[in-house]
Scaffold this active site. Structure first.
Site: not given
Ligand code: URA
Length: 259
Positions: A120
């Site tokens: 993310d």
């Molecule tokens: N899980 C998430 O919620 N976000 C990420 O960036 C990676 C794994």
């Protein structure tokens, strides 16, 4: 740019000498015409010697060349480790924030490398990028069970019941009814001495760590990926820095950690 490219040069694999113009093209130095022009303008050197003939062929195994003074190790396939900072999107065409590709030098951006599973925008830590299709598949497919280790600051300190539920499995809301019916679980979940949650996941569902934590009644405030397989984020690689990975590190990424 922050990079430790030169110390991590895997040998090239080609036994047959390849024309320098073709080498530059394959390594992302622009169109064939541009690569030929770089050579004609005496901007390419190998072992300190200017290469003048675009057709002069070199063995690519362990080859290191210079383009406009930039030292570049040949890699038939690129495998890059990036310490992703917060505030960057993993897409090549980001919508709200700069792309992680903007942290890489142009020859790498020109290659067809893709992130190995996206993080993310606000997640930090270990991100691999490669143009090696089979490797990409092995590292992302749940079939191969490569564990990714995450550390999360949560709104409330995770308690034992939450840790247990994360490992036992939780149901997540999914558009796909088949996925929604399959509980998703952490391989391990623990509370670190500083109160952060540390958990290992083998699947890569959308926002998986954050949604799992929400499903047990808590909330992720900050998320960091520390390890893929047995490959750790190097402690001396600053956020925004990148490095080439060699064969040993490639194997580490695909193997189970000791603990
Ligand atoms: N899980 C998430 O919620 N976000 C990420 O960036 C990676 C794994």
């Amino acid at each position: 740019m922050s990079s430790s490219a030169s110390s991590l040069t895997p040998p090239g694999r080609s036994a047959k000498p390849v024309p320098i113009a073709q080498i530059l093209f394959s390594q992302g130095f622009g169109t064939r015409r541009h690569c030929a022009a770089l050579i004609h303008h005496r901007l390419v050197a190998i072992g300190g010697e200017i290469v003048e003939d675009p057709q002069q062929a070199f063995d690519t195994a362990g080859l290191v060349f210079e383009v406009e003074g930039q030292v570049w190790p040949y890699h038939e396939k690129a495998l890059i480790l990036l310490h992703k900072p917060s505030g960057y999107e993993c897409s090549r065409k980001p919508s709200h924030h700069p792309s992680v590709f903007s942290l890489l030098p142009e020859p790498l951006r020109n290659r067809d490398i893709q992130p190995v599973g996206r993080l993310d925008e606000d997640t930090t830590g270990l991100l691999l990028l490669t143009d090696d299709g089979p490797l990409q598949h092995k590292l992302t497919s749940p079939k191969y069970h490569v564990p990714k280790l995450y550390q999360a600051v949560c709104k409330a300190e995770v308690d034992d019941a939450q840790l247990r539920r994360l490992v036992e499995g939780v149901l997540l809301e999914e558009r796909n009814p088949k996925l929604a019916a399959e509980p998703v679980s952490a391989v391990s979940a623990e509370r670190l001495p500083d109160g952060r949650l540390q958990m290992a996941l083998t699947e890569g569902r959308y926002h998986q760590a954050k949604r799992m934590v929400a499903a047990v009644g808590n909330r992720v405030l900050a998320l960091h990926r520390q390890r893929i397989g047995a490959l750790e984020l190097p402690a001396d690689l600053k956020a925004g820095g990148w490095m080439w990975l060699d064969e040993v590190q490639r194997e580490l990424a695909m193997s189970e950690p000791d603990d």
